[in-house]
Design an enzyme around this catalytic site. Structure first.
Site, PDB file in Angstrom:
ATOM      1  N   PHE A  58       9.330  42.727   8.465  1.00  0.00           N
ATOM      2  CA  PHE A  58       8.619  43.433   7.402  1.00  0.00           C
ATOM      3  C   PHE A  58       8.759  44.946   7.591  1.00  0.00           C
ATOM      4  CE2 PHE A  58       4.824  45.228   5.390  1.00  0.00           C
ATOM      5  CZ  PHE A  58       4.977  44.700   4.119  1.00  0.00           C
TER       6      PHE A  58
ATOM      7  N   PHE B 166      11.014  46.521   9.379  1.00  0.00           N
ATOM      8  CA  PHE B 166      12.428  46.877   9.255  1.00  0.00           C
ATOM      9  C   PHE B 166      12.797  47.026   7.771  1.00  0.00           C
ATOM     10  CE2 PHE B 166      16.944  45.929   8.894  1.00  0.00           C
ATOM     11  CZ  PHE B 166      17.492  46.636   9.957  1.00  0.00           C
TER      12      PHE B 166
ATOM     13  N   SER C  97      25.209  40.976   2.743  1.00  0.00           N
ATOM     14  CA  SER C  97      23.810  40.658   2.943  1.00  0.00           C
ATOM     15  C   SER C  97      23.181  40.422   1.565  1.00  0.00           C
ATOM     16  CB  SER C  97      23.220  41.850   3.677  1.00  0.00           C
ATOM     17  OG  SER C  97      21.876  41.715   3.789  1.00  0.00           O
TER      18      SER C  97
ATOM     19  N   GLU D 127      16.923  28.570  -4.022  1.00  0.00           N
ATOM     20  CA  GLU D 127      17.189  27.925  -2.729  1.00  0.00           C
ATOM     21  C   GLU D 127      16.272  28.474  -1.663  1.00  0.00           C
ATOM     22  OE1 GLU D 127      21.264  28.928  -1.992  1.00  0.00           O
ATOM     23  OE2 GLU D 127      21.822  28.207  -3.982  1.00  0.00           O
TER      24      GLU D 127
ATOM     25  N   LYS E 260      15.571  30.302   1.792  1.00  0.00           N
ATOM     26  CA  LYS E 260      16.268  31.306   2.592  1.00  0.00           C
ATOM     27  C   LYS E 260      16.113  30.882   4.052  1.00  0.00           C
ATOM     28  CE  LYS E 260      16.733  36.272   3.182  1.00  0.00           C
ATOM     29  NZ  LYS E 260      17.048  36.168   4.590  1.00  0.00           N
TER      30      LYS E 260
ATOM     31  N   ASP F 248      16.326  30.790   7.974  1.00  0.00           N
ATOM     32  CA  ASP F 248      16.186  31.895   8.925  1.00  0.00           C
ATOM     33  C   ASP F 248      16.947  31.581  10.210  1.00  0.00           C
ATOM     34  OD1 ASP F 248      15.396  34.280   9.875  1.00  0.00           O
ATOM     35  OD2 ASP F 248      13.309  33.725  10.256  1.00  0.00           O
TER      36      ASP F 248
ATOM     37  N   GLU G 221      24.229  28.910   7.287  1.00  0.00           N
ATOM     38  CA  GLU G 221      23.387  29.411   8.362  1.00  0.00           C
ATOM     39  C   GLU G 221      23.349  28.383   9.492  1.00  0.00           C
ATOM     40  OE1 GLU G 221      22.271  32.249   7.041  1.00  0.00           O
ATOM     41  OE2 GLU G 221      20.633  32.899   8.360  1.00  0.00           O
TER      42      GLU G 221
ATOM     43  N   TYR H 160      25.410  27.181   2.051  1.00  0.00           N
ATOM     44  CA  TYR H 160      24.826  27.566   0.770  1.00  0.00           C
ATOM     45  C   TYR H 160      25.714  28.449  -0.103  1.00  0.00           C
ATOM     46  CZ  TYR H 160      23.540  31.280   4.053  1.00  0.00           C
ATOM     47  OH  TYR H 160      23.571  32.235   5.026  1.00  0.00           O
TER      48      TYR H 160
ATOM     49  N   LYS I 174      19.819  32.861  -7.206  1.00  0.00           N
ATOM     50  CA  LYS I 174      21.195  33.226  -7.535  1.00  0.00           C
ATOM     51  C   LYS I 174      21.469  32.902  -9.001  1.00  0.00           C
ATOM     52  CE  LYS I 174      22.633  31.850  -2.927  1.00  0.00           C
ATOM     53  NZ  LYS I 174      23.198  30.782  -2.102  1.00  0.00           N
TER      54      LYS I 174
ATOM     55  N   LYS J 236      11.140  37.438   0.063  1.00  0.00           N
ATOM     56  CA  LYS J 236      10.776  37.073   1.436  1.00  0.00           C
ATOM     57  C   LYS J 236       9.289  36.801   1.589  1.00  0.00           C
ATOM     58  CE  LYS J 236      13.155  38.806   4.950  1.00  0.00           C
ATOM     59  NZ  LYS J 236      13.814  39.773   5.849  1.00  0.00           N
TER      60      LYS J 236
ATOM     61  N   CYS K 226      -2.554  40.689  43.846  1.00  0.00           N
ATOM     62  CA  CYS K 226      -2.312  39.377  43.260  1.00  0.00           C
ATOM     63  C   CYS K 226      -3.643  38.680  42.962  1.00  0.00           C
ATOM     64  CB  CYS K 226      -1.482  38.530  44.225  1.00  0.00           C
ATOM     65  SG  CYS K 226      -1.302  36.823  43.679  1.00  0.00           S
TER      66      CYS K 226
ATOM     67  N   CYS L  86      -3.723  35.597  45.654  1.00  0.00           N
ATOM     68  CA  CYS L  86      -3.782  35.723  47.112  1.00  0.00           C
ATOM     69  C   CYS L  86      -4.192  37.119  47.586  1.00  0.00           C
ATOM     70  CB  CYS L  86      -2.441  35.332  47.735  1.00  0.00           C
ATOM     71  SG  CYS L  86      -1.130  36.516  47.390  1.00  0.00           S
TER      72      CYS L  86
ATOM     73  N   CYS M  79       4.064  39.560  42.857  1.00  0.00           N
ATOM     74  CA  CYS M  79       3.380  39.345  44.122  1.00  0.00           C
ATOM     75  C   CYS M  79       4.481  39.053  45.147  1.00  0.00           C
ATOM     76  CB  CYS M  79       2.434  38.152  43.999  1.00  0.00           C
ATOM     77  SG  CYS M  79       1.862  37.586  45.597  1.00  0.00           S
TER      78      CYS M  79
ATOM     79  N   CYS N 298       1.529  32.912  48.970  1.00  0.00           N
ATOM     80  CA  CYS N 298       0.695  32.908  47.760  1.00  0.00           C
ATOM     81  C   CYS N 298       0.632  31.481  47.194  1.00  0.00           C
ATOM     82  CB  CYS N 298       1.304  33.863  46.737  1.00  0.00           C
ATOM     83  SG  CYS N 298       0.458  33.862  45.148  1.00  0.00           S
TER      84      CYS N 298
HETATM   85  S1  IVH Z   1      23.696  33.533  -0.175  1.00  0.00           S
HETATM   86  C1  IVH Z   1      26.966  36.937  -0.822  1.00  0.00           C
HETATM   87  N1  IVH Z   1      21.835  31.780   0.284  1.00  0.00           N
HETATM   88  O1  IVH Z   1      20.167  35.564   4.361  1.00  0.00           O
HETATM   89  C2  IVH Z   1      25.672  36.527  -0.252  1.00  0.00           C
HETATM   90  N2  IVH Z   1      22.132  33.505   1.886  1.00  0.00           N
HETATM   91  O2  IVH Z   1      19.132  38.267   4.452  1.00  0.00           O
HETATM   92  C3  IVH Z   1      25.689  35.129   0.181  1.00  0.00           C
HETATM   93  N3  IVH Z   1      20.639  33.314   3.825  1.00  0.00           N
HETATM   94  O3  IVH Z   1      23.275  37.147   4.386  1.00  0.00           O
HETATM   95  C4  IVH Z   1      24.431  34.737   0.806  1.00  0.00           C
HETATM   96  N4  IVH Z   1      19.605  31.490   3.195  1.00  0.00           N
HETATM   97  O4  IVH Z   1      22.840  35.024   5.979  1.00  0.00           O
HETATM   98  C5  IVH Z   1      22.436  32.878   0.747  1.00  0.00           C
HETATM   99  N5  IVH Z   1      20.247  30.101   0.546  1.00  0.00           N
HETATM  100  C6  IVH Z   1      20.851  31.200   1.011  1.00  0.00           C
HETATM  101  C7  IVH Z   1      20.502  31.805   2.228  1.00  0.00           C
HETATM  102  C8  IVH Z   1      21.154  32.970   2.637  1.00  0.00           C
HETATM  103  C9  IVH Z   1      19.699  32.399   4.147  1.00  0.00           C
HETATM  104  C10 IVH Z   1      20.962  34.455   4.712  1.00  0.00           C
HETATM  105  C11 IVH Z   1      22.376  34.930   4.651  1.00  0.00           C
HETATM  106  C12 IVH Z   1      22.259  36.301   4.043  1.00  0.00           C
HETATM  107  C13 IVH Z   1      20.922  36.719   4.550  1.00  0.00           C
HETATM  108  C14 IVH Z   1      20.339  37.897   3.845  1.00  0.00           C
END
Ligand code: IVH
Length: 685
Positions: A35, A37, A83, A114, A116, A118, A174, A226, A289, A313, A407, A410, A425, A431
């Site tokens: 968050f 970042f 990304s 979809e 996301k 992690d 992923e 994905y 998407k 997110k 410690c 001990c 320690c 100990c």
């Molecule tokens: S599509 C051209 N779909 O999240 C972009 N990415 O924070 C293609 N990620 O770079 C990515 N779930 O590593 C896509 N359902 C999903 C995803 C996903 C996780 C990751 C992926 C992306 C990063 C961005």
């Protein structure tokens, strides 16, 4: 803000973001929450928008972080690995939908919603139906070749099934570490006093970058795919492309939905914001998407992300509670760790009462005091973490904790070695907590596998029966009957189990010794490389460093261990007791199952993990699902009916435990004695 101030702030933000990106991607140990970042990244983005002359191509807003590492071959990505733009704000998702609608004019289009996932991004190339190459994201342009590791991930097919796949195509996704594997790995690491991974995502990327594919196989990773770059396939929509991929045996998520408006997107978000807590792996949001590939193409890309997708997110789950007191726990290597006692609070489905406070520097940096209101998070971690303190609500009587100088067990003055964040320690053989911890570790399931729990070891120590691991081998029935509740039968069982430990392989004996930083994998590497304890004991620092995965810290620790006369004496006594100190003698390993892929199902006379290890030790490969590649389905009592059915359909041979044992070279097995495996595991907190 004037131009000069903006320039200064931009420089500052870039520095912080680059540094954190390195910690995140390369060290797998982030120091900042996602968050925070993302908030800094957004601030930088809006400053660069306001002052376009200050935008440079090397800005973190223009590039994806880099995970490239030494030790892997590198190859360029055919299409850059980008990304995703992200937001925590539903209003911005509405903006995204509006913008797309405007740009696409009157065209009708749909959205693919979809999860996301992690984990860590991966790009797979299939050529003529076979996995040709697997690359990490790297810096987005060039990736690390991790094909050998990816081939050990059980749900990634080496060979495609079905029909209609293009001669060559890329598919991206992923690599994830499910919570179950993550918890197991971190328990092991804590047991070995190695730093646990902060979250499943770091554990996944750290594991994918291991140099030992076998170990990668043991980490229990999984993959979900994905994205197929549109250039490499001929479909109209993204969802059809993924459906086709699924029909070729590729792991594609079933949780995808195609919706046709913002309401559908919002409904999907609302549903998964709750339901994701029940998924067996970590997700950190939703990806939306544009589904039609022609429209994706029309919208195109910015330098860093596609214009046809956006991520929403979820905030990490966190809770506020009061810090009641701090305990200082001594581990088996003497490291003292502060642990917070909290006012119980509900968090991510469990009641949290304890949280780690890392070390004294962390407490000082955050200025945490007993009585403070603190923020705790639990994002899949087994151990909740304190991440913030609310200074505004600090009560007048809040007390700054004083890290003990002696410690807590001990009373020996603690020492802090250079470069170490923790105090230790130094009284390693006086100990009681350290000694008991070492004894328990020695007997542990992954070490000598002797059946005794924490309470038993405590009693043995308190009665003066054992002080070093060698003392176990001098125990007899008469001595064991001194333990409260022990009868002839329990004594006999213990002695039998102790006797069986004499044939435990050298690698596990080495692990059992509890040399600091020598975990299970390192012990295996060392045993394999040196073959026996004398060669290892006389190895130089440089020789140790030349071994895969042995860095400065491990090499130093091993050298120090063997210089200590007390350790030499311990090893002599254990050798006399008949333990294995060389690879050839008594090693359980064989290649009786080489080339065989085995799926296990049901319960056996030994714990399932032991059974899997036994298969691996004999050259076999474990897999979690029955497929055409499965050699045997090993069925115990109460096997899964689906697995049996699938094996029947595919003509996979079903074998019993007895049949498996017959395939292995004869071994001295007295593990089947009815003790639950967990008895030998120490409690974490
Ligand atoms: S599509 C051209 N779909 O999240 C972009 N990415 O924070 C293609 N990620 O770079 C990515 N779930 O590593 C896509 N359902 C999903 C995803 C996903 C996780 C990751 C992926 C992306 C990063 C961005």
């Amino acid at each position: 803000m004037d131009h000069e101030k903006a320039r200064e702030r931009i420089e500052e933000l870039r520095k912080v973001l680059w540094e954190n990106s390195r910690k995140y991607y390369v060290e797998n140990a982030p120091t900042m929450s996602d968050f925070d970042f993302d908030a800094l990244m957004h601030e930088l983005e809006s400053l660069e928008n306001a002052y376009p002359d200050l935008l440079t191509p090397d800005s973190p807003t223009q590039r994806v972080g880099s995970d490239l590492e030494r030790g892997f071959a590198q190859y360029p990505h055919r299409y850059p690995m980008l990304s995703l733009g992200n937001t925590y704000n539903i209003g911005e998702i509405e903006d995204f939908a509006r913008r797309a609608g405007k740009e696409l004019g009157d065209a009708s289009f749909t959205y693919s919603c979809e999860l996301k996932f992690d984990g860590t991004a991966i790009c797979l190339t299939y050529r003529n139906g076979r996995l040709f190459r697997a690359l990490t994201r790297g810096d987005g342009v060039v990736g690390d070749d991790v094909t050998a590791n990816v081939l050990r991930i059980s749900n990634i097919p080496a060979v495609l099934s079905g029909t209609g796949w293009p001669e060559e195509f890329e598919i991206r996704g992923e690599i994830l570490m499910p919570y179950e594997s993550f918890d197991r790995l971190n328990k092991e690491r804590l047991d070995n006093e190695e730093a646990p991974f902060a979250n499943p995502r770091n554990a996944a990327s750290g594991s994918l970058k291991l140099l030992d594919p076998e170990e990668v196989g043991r980490r229990g990773l999984m993959c979900t795919l994905y994205h197929i770059p549109a250039q490499s396939i001929a479909f109209d929509t993204h969802s059809e492309a993924l459906d086709a991929a699924a029909s070729w045996g590729l792991p594609v998520s079933d949780e995808r939905r195609v919706v046709d408006g913002i309401e559908g997107i919002e409904e999907y978000i609302r549903y998964w914001d709750v339901q994701r807590k029940y998924l067996p792996f970590a997700t950190d949001g939703i990806v939306i998407k544009i589904n039609e590939l022609a429209w994706q193409n029309a919208l195109g890309y910015t330098a860093k992300s596609p214009r046809w997708a956006v991520a929403f997110k979820f905030q990490a789950e966190e809770a506020l509670t009061r810090l009641l007191s701090i305990d200082y726990q001594v581990g088996r290597t003497g490291a003292v760790t502060p642990v917070a006692n909290l006012e119980p609070v509900q968090l991510a489905g469990t009641v949290v009462k304890r949280a780690t406070l890392n070390n004294e520097d962390f407490i000082a940096q955050m200025d945490i005091r007993v009585g403070d209101t603190v923020k705790v998070i639990k994002g899949g971690e087994i151990i909740p973490k304190i991440i913030d303190v609310d200074l505004k609500s600090r009560p007048a009587d809040a007390v700054a904790p004083v890290f003990p100088s002696v410690c807590p067990d001990c009373g020996t003055p603690l020492v802090k070695e250079e470069g170490e964040a923790k105090r230790f320690c130094p009284n390693s053989d006086g100990c009681p907590t350290q000694i008991k911890g070492k004894l328990l570790h020695f007997l542990g399931r992954k070490a000598m596998n002797v059946l005794a729990g924490e309470a038993t070891v405590d009693q043995m120590y308190d009665l003066g029966l054992v002080k070093t691991p060698a003392d176990f081998y001098a125990l007899d029935t008469q001595k064991l009957l001194m333990l409260s509740g022990w009868k002839e039968k329990s004594a006999r069982r213990f002695l039998q189990s102790l006797d069986a430990s004499r044939s435990v392989g050298f690698d596990r004996v080495l692990f059992a010794l509890g040399i600091r930083y020598v975990g299970e994998t390192t012990a295996k590497e060392l045993a394999k490389h040196f073959g026996d304890i004398d060669s290892l004991a006389s190895a130089s620092y440089d020789e140790l460093r030349s071994i895969r995965d042995v860095g400065d810290v491990i090499a130093k620790s091993v050298c120090e261990y063997f210089q200590d006369d007390r350790h030499k004496e311990l090893i002599d006594r254990l050798r006399h007791a008949g333990l294995q100190f060389s690879m050839e003698a008594g090693s359980d390993a064989s290649d009786a199952l080489a080339g065989k892929t085995i799926v296990i199902s049901g319960n056996f006379s030994i714990p399932r993990e032991e059974m899997k290890k036994l298969i691996e030790m004999n050259g076999g490969k474990n897999s979690s699902s029955v497929s055409g590649k499965t050699s045997y389905l090993l069925a115990g009592s109460k096997p899964g009916p689906e697995k049996i059915k699938k094996a029947g359909e595919l003509g996979v041979r079903i074998i019993t435990e007895e049949e498996l044992m017959q395939m292995l070279p004869s071994r001295n097995d007295s593990r089947n004695d009815g003790f639950p495996a967990s008895e030998t595991e120490p409690t974490l907190f």
